[in-house]
Scaffold this motif. Structure first.
Motif, PDB file in Angstrom:
ATOM      1  N   ILE A   1      -2.814  75.941  68.153  1.00  0.00           N
ATOM      2  CA  ILE A   1      -3.288  74.669  68.689  1.00  0.00           C
ATOM      3  C   ILE A   1      -4.801  74.564  68.558  1.00  0.00           C
ATOM      4  O   ILE A   1      -5.340  73.482  68.333  1.00  0.00           O
ATOM      5  N   SER A   2      -5.480  75.708  68.677  1.00  0.00           N
ATOM      6  CA  SER A   2      -6.944  75.682  68.691  1.00  0.00           C
ATOM      7  C   SER A   2      -7.572  75.717  67.304  1.00  0.00           C
ATOM      8  O   SER A   2      -8.775  75.580  67.179  1.00  0.00           O
ATOM      9  N   THR A   3      -6.762  75.950  66.268  1.00  0.00           N
ATOM     10  CA  THR A   3      -7.340  76.015  64.925  1.00  0.00           C
ATOM     11  C   THR A   3      -7.357  74.633  64.300  1.00  0.00           C
ATOM     12  O   THR A   3      -6.310  74.029  64.136  1.00  0.00           O
ATOM     13  N   PRO A   4      -8.522  74.122  63.969  1.00  0.00           N
ATOM     14  CA  PRO A   4      -8.555  72.822  63.300  1.00  0.00           C
ATOM     15  C   PRO A   4      -7.847  72.919  61.953  1.00  0.00           C
ATOM     16  O   PRO A   4      -7.968  73.946  61.275  1.00  0.00           O
TER      17      PRO A   4
ATOM     18  N   SER B   1      -3.419  79.888  69.639  1.00  0.00           N
ATOM     19  CA  SER B   1      -4.336  79.975  68.499  1.00  0.00           C
ATOM     20  C   SER B   1      -4.037  78.865  67.499  1.00  0.00           C
ATOM     21  O   SER B   1      -4.955  78.262  66.940  1.00  0.00           O
TER      22      SER B   1
ATOM     23  N   PHE C   1      -8.488  71.624  59.115  1.00  0.00           N
ATOM     24  CA  PHE C   1      -9.322  71.841  57.938  1.00  0.00           C
ATOM     25  C   PHE C   1      -9.752  73.298  57.827  1.00  0.00           C
ATOM     26  O   PHE C   1      -9.857  73.847  56.733  1.00  0.00           O
ATOM     27  N   LEU C   2      -9.956  73.953  58.992  1.00  0.00           N
ATOM     28  CA  LEU C   2     -10.354  75.358  58.955  1.00  0.00           C
ATOM     29  C   LEU C   2      -9.210  76.225  58.431  1.00  0.00           C
ATOM     30  O   LEU C   2      -9.388  77.049  57.533  1.00  0.00           O
TER      31      LEU C   2
ATOM     32  N   THR D   1      -7.432  65.698  52.765  1.00  0.00           N
ATOM     33  CA  THR D   1      -8.811  65.830  52.302  1.00  0.00           C
ATOM     34  C   THR D   1      -9.088  67.249  51.824  1.00  0.00           C
ATOM     35  O   THR D   1      -9.731  67.460  50.800  1.00  0.00           O
ATOM     36  N   VAL D   2      -8.582  68.239  52.583  1.00  0.00           N
ATOM     37  CA  VAL D   2      -8.832  69.634  52.207  1.00  0.00           C
ATOM     38  C   VAL D   2      -8.199  69.951  50.857  1.00  0.00           C
ATOM     39  O   VAL D   2      -8.804  70.609  50.013  1.00  0.00           O
TER      40      VAL D   2
ATOM     41  N   ILE E   1      -4.212  63.160  57.400  1.00  0.00           N
ATOM     42  CA  ILE E   1      -5.478  62.613  56.903  1.00  0.00           C
ATOM     43  C   ILE E   1      -6.453  63.741  56.599  1.00  0.00           C
ATOM     44  O   ILE E   1      -7.097  63.761  55.553  1.00  0.00           O
ATOM     45  N   VAL E   2      -6.532  64.711  57.519  1.00  0.00           N
ATOM     46  CA  VAL E   2      -7.461  65.825  57.335  1.00  0.00           C
ATOM     47  C   VAL E   2      -6.962  66.774  56.253  1.00  0.00           C
ATOM     48  O   VAL E   2      -7.712  67.170  55.349  1.00  0.00           O
TER      49      VAL E   2
ATOM     50  N   LEU F   1      -8.878  75.807  54.729  1.00  0.00           N
ATOM     51  CA  LEU F   1      -9.891  76.542  53.965  1.00  0.00           C
ATOM     52  C   LEU F   1      -9.592  78.035  53.953  1.00  0.00           C
ATOM     53  O   LEU F   1      -9.723  78.700  52.926  1.00  0.00           O
ATOM     54  N   LEU F   2      -9.179  78.572  55.103  1.00  0.00           N
ATOM     55  CA  LEU F   2      -8.875  80.003  55.174  1.00  0.00           C
ATOM     56  C   LEU F   2      -7.709  80.350  54.251  1.00  0.00           C
ATOM     57  O   LEU F   2      -7.738  81.356  53.549  1.00  0.00           O
TER      58      LEU F   2
ATOM     59  N   ILE G   1      -6.741  78.697  51.581  1.00  0.00           N
ATOM     60  CA  ILE G   1      -7.178  78.592  50.183  1.00  0.00           C
ATOM     61  C   ILE G   1      -7.925  79.859  49.792  1.00  0.00           C
ATOM     62  O   ILE G   1      -7.696  80.445  48.729  1.00  0.00           O
ATOM     63  N   GLN G   2      -8.824  80.275  50.694  1.00  0.00           N
ATOM     64  CA  GLN G   2      -9.598  81.489  50.429  1.00  0.00           C
ATOM     65  C   GLN G   2      -8.669  82.682  50.166  1.00  0.00           C
ATOM     66  O   GLN G   2      -8.847  83.428  49.224  1.00  0.00           O
TER      67      GLN G   2
END
Lengths: 284, 306
Positions: free
Chosen positions: B140-143, B138, B145-146, B251-252, B247-248, B149-150, B152-153
Motif C-alpha cells: 500500500i505504501s509503495t507508489p 508495504s 511509479f517507484l 507513464t512509467v 494513469i501512473v 522503476l524498481l 524495470i531496474q
C-alpha cells in the motif's frame, strides 16, 4: 494516596505506546520533519548547485547518495525535498480536513437540505479515485505544486466531512449538548465549543492516515509531470528525472525511492496504530 | 431485482449530468476564449470562428450546455487540438490497451489478495499472518511509479528478461500489470483478513464449532462464504481505482493507453481530449459502481429490499 485518574487522552496514549511499531514510525517521521526543518543547516550541499565535474557519480564519502545529471548532491536534494513533499502532504490534508470538518459539522447539526447537499457532493467526490480527481483539478488549474495541494485537498475533504457528520449526529444527542441548548446557547457556540472538540480525536487520527496518501499522490503527480516543476527537489520529481538514467545511474532511484517508501510506510503504520488505539477506546 | 436495477440506473443519471456540467463548465471557467482554447494554440482565426459556431458559443450558457450534451451523447467529441484527429478515434485506439492492462492486473491481484487475506485470517497472529500483513502495508505504501522503476531496474536492466516498456507481446504485460495490481492485492488482503476475522467471531460460527461441525466446513461454508460478501464491494471499488492507477503505470512503462493520453493532453492543454477523457472515466466508474451494487444485491437480498 489518591488513585490516579485515567483521562481519555491518557488512556489512548497508554494503549498506543504499547505498540512498538507505530511508535517507531512516529520517531522516524519526527526525524524526517526535523531534517526538513533544519535543511539549511544539515544539508551538506546547496541542493541547486551544479557540479559538472561530478555528474551522475555514485555514492561516495563526499556525496553520500551520489549526484544527479547536473552533479547536484542527491542527499541534499532529498533533505530539501522533504520540505516540499512533507509540507504538500500536511497542508493539503489540513485544508481538506478543515473544509471537511466545517461541512461535516454544519450538515450534521442542521440536517435537512444542507445535509443532503453536502452528502451528495461527498458521494460524487468519493465515487472517483483520488488521483483522477486530482488530475481533473490540475487540468483546470494548470500543472504546479500549489494546484496539486488544492487538488489533494478537494479529494480529502469528503472523507472528513462524512466522519465529522457522523460524530456530530451522535454528539448532538448527548446530555451536555442538550443541556447547553436548553439554556439558550447560540447555535454557533454549540457547534464550535460543544461539538467541535468532541469530533477532533477521530479527525486527528484520520489526518495522520491521510498524509501518507497525500504525499504519495503528490509524488505521483510530480512524477507524471503535473506537480512540482524542475528544479524543485520534490521526491516524485526526482524519480521522474531518474527514469532517463535507468541502468546508467541506479542510485538516482534508490535513495529518493527509499525515502518516499519509508515516509509513506511510516505514516501508514502510525495511522493504523493510532486508529487501533482509538477504536479500542470507542469500543469500551 | 429488475426494479432495483432500474432504480439504480436512474440514480446514476444525476451524477453523470453533474459531471458533464463540470466538464462543460471548466473550459468556460478558464481565462480566455473557450473557442480558442478548444481549437488549440495553432488554430487560425478562421478555425476559431468555425469552432465558435460548432460549440454554439453565440447562444446562452444553457443552450450551449444542451448543445454540448447533445453532441457528447451522439459521440461527437470534436477534434484533438494537438493531432487534429477526431477525439473519438484517438480514444478508441487507446481503449483496449488500458482495458487489458487493468483486467490482467485485477485478475492476479484478486487471486493473491484473497489467498493472502484468507490465510492471514485463518492463521491469525502466526508468522504467515504477520508476513503477509507486512507485505500488504508495504504494498500500500509503495507508489506505483517507484515499484515500476524498481521492477524495470531488476528484470529489464539487470536480468534482461522483460522489456522496459511498450506494448505488444505477453512479455510487455508482466511488469505493468504486476505494478498496477500490487496495491490492489495489498488492500484486498487486509480487507479480506479483517472481514474474515469479524465473521469468525460471530455466534453462528461458534455454534457450528460447538455442535461439532468439521473445522474445514466451518472455515469454508460458515465463515468464508459470509466473509466474502463485503469483499465484492471492495473489489469493485478497487477496479475503479485501478483505472486511476493505470494513469501512473502507463507513464512509467510507455503504455499506449488512455492514462498516458490524458497526461499528454493535460500537458498540451488539449481540451477536447481532456473533456472526453474525464467524461469517459467518470462513466466507467459509475458503471463499475453500478455493477458492484447489483452484484452485492444479488448475493445480499437485504440491500435489494431497502
Amino acid at each position: 494516596m489518591s488513585t490516579q485518574v485515567r483521562t481519555p487522552l491518557g488512556e489512548f496514549w497508554r494503549r498506543f505506546k504499547r505498540k512498538r511499531l507505530p511508535l517507531a514510525a512516529g520517531v522516524v517521521l519526527a526525524v524526517m520533519v526535523l531534517a526538513a526543518l533544519l535543511a539549511p543547516w544539515i544539508a551538506p550541499f546547496d541542493p541547486a548547485a551544479p557540479d559538472y565535474d561530478n555528474v551522475l557519480a555514485g555514492p561516495s564519502w563526499l556525496h553520500w547518495a551520489g549526484t544527479d545529471v547536473f552533479g547536484r548532491d542527491i542527499l541534499s536534494r532529498i533533505i530539501w525535498g522533504g520540505r516540499v513533499s512533507l509540507s504538500v502532504g500536511f497542508i493539503s490534508v489540513f485544508l481538506g480536513g478543515f473544509a471537511g470538518v466545517v461541512l461535516g459539522i454544519v450538515s450534521g447539526f442542521f440536517g435537512g437540505w444542507a445535509d443532503t447537499a453536502v452528502m451528495r457532493l461527498c458521494d460524487v467526490l468519493l465515487a472517483f479515485p483520488g488521483i483522477l480527481l486530482a488530475i481533473a483539478v490540475v487540468a483546470v488549474l494548470g500543472p504546479g505544486i500549489d494546484n496539486v495541494i488544492y487538488a489533494i485537498a478537494v479529494f480529502s475533504m469528503p472523507v472528513f466531512a462524512r466522519l465529522v457528520r457522523g460524530s456530530t449526529l451522535g454528539l448532538k444527542q448527548t446530555v451536555y449538548v442538550q443541556a447547553a441548548r436548553s439554556i439558550g446557547v447560540s447555535r454557533y457556540k454549540l457547534m464550535l465549543v460543544h461539538i467541535l472538540p468532541g469530533t477532533l480525536p477521530v479527525v486527528i487520527v484520520y489526518i495522520s492516515l491521510r498524509v501518507g496518501t497525500s504525499i504519495l499522490t503528490a509524488a505521483s503527480l510530480s512524477f507524471i509531470g503535473l506537480g512540482a516543476q524542475p528544479p524543485s527537489p520534490e521526491w516524485g520529481a526526482m524519480l521522474s528525472d531518474a527514469r532517463s538514467y535507468l541502468g546508467v545511474a541506479d542510485h538516482l532511484i534508490w535513495f529518493p525511492g527509499a525515502t518516499i517508501l519509508l515516509t509513506v510506510l511510516a505514516f501508514n503504520v502510525l495511522g493504523d496504530g493510532l486508529r487501533d488505539a482509538l477504536d479500542q477506546k470507542l469500543r469500551t | 431485482m429488475l426494479a432495483f436495477i432500474i432504480r439504480r440506473l436512474i440514480g446514476a443519471v444525476p451524477v453523470l449530468v453533474a459531471v458533464s456540467i463540470f466538464v462543460f463548465a471548466f473550459v468556460h471557467l478558464l481565462p480566455g476564449d473557450p473557442a480558442r482554447l478548444v481549437a488549440g494554440p495553432e488554430a487560425s482565426a478562421a478555425d476559431v470562428a468555425a469552432m465558435r459556431t460548432e460549440m454554439g458559443l453565440d447562444g446562452s450558457l444553457v443552450s450551449q450546455y444542451l448543445h454540448y450534451a447533445g453532441q457528447t451523447l451522439r459521440g461527437e467529441l470534436g477534434r484533438s487540438s494537438k493531432t487534429r484527429q477526431p477525439v473519438a478515434s484517438e480514444i478508441g485506439v487507446r481503449f483496449m490497451p488500458t482495458l487489458w492492462l487493468t483486467v490482467t492486473a485485477m485478475v492476479w491481484a484478486v487471486a493473491l489478495g484473497l489467498v493472502m487475506g484468507v490465510v492471514s485470517g485463518v492463521r491469525r497472529g502466526q508468522w504467515v499472518d504477520r508476513l503477509s500483513m507486512v507485505l500488504a502495508i508495504s504494498g500500500i505504501s509503495t507508489p506505483g511509479f517507484l515499484l515500476g522503476l524498481l521492477l524495470i531496474q531488476m528484470f529489464s536492466v539487470w536480468l534482461g528478461w522483460l522489456p522496459t516498456g511498450g506494448y505488444g507481446t505477453w512479455q510487455h504485460f508482466v511488469l505493468p500489470s504486476f505494478t498496477l495490481g500490487t496495491a490492489v492485492a495489498a488492500v484486498l488482503a487486509r480487507f479480506v483478513r479483517s472481514s474474515y476475522i469479524e465473521v469468525a467471531g460471530e455466534d453462528y460460527v461458534r455454534t457450528a464449532r460447538a455442535k461439532g461441525v468439521p473445522e474445514q466446513t466451518v472455515v469454508w461454508t460458515h465463515t468464508l462464504r459470509n466473509a466474502l460478501i463485503p469483499v465484492i464491494t471492495a473489489t469493485g471499488l478497487q477496479f475503479g481505482f485501478l483505472l486511476g492507477g493505470a494513469i501512473v503505470v502507463e507513464t512509467v512503462f510507455a503504455w499506449p493507453g488512455l492514462g498516458r493520453l490524458l497526461i499528454d493532453s493535460v500537458s498540451y492543454r488539449d481540451y477536447p481530449v481532456i473533456q472526453a477523457e474525464i467524461m469517459l472515466f467518470s462513466t466507467e466508474f459509475l458503471l463499475i459502481n453500478l455493477i458492484v451494487d447489483l452484484l452485492y444485491a444479488a448475493v445480499n437480498p437485504e440491500i435489494r429490499l431497502k
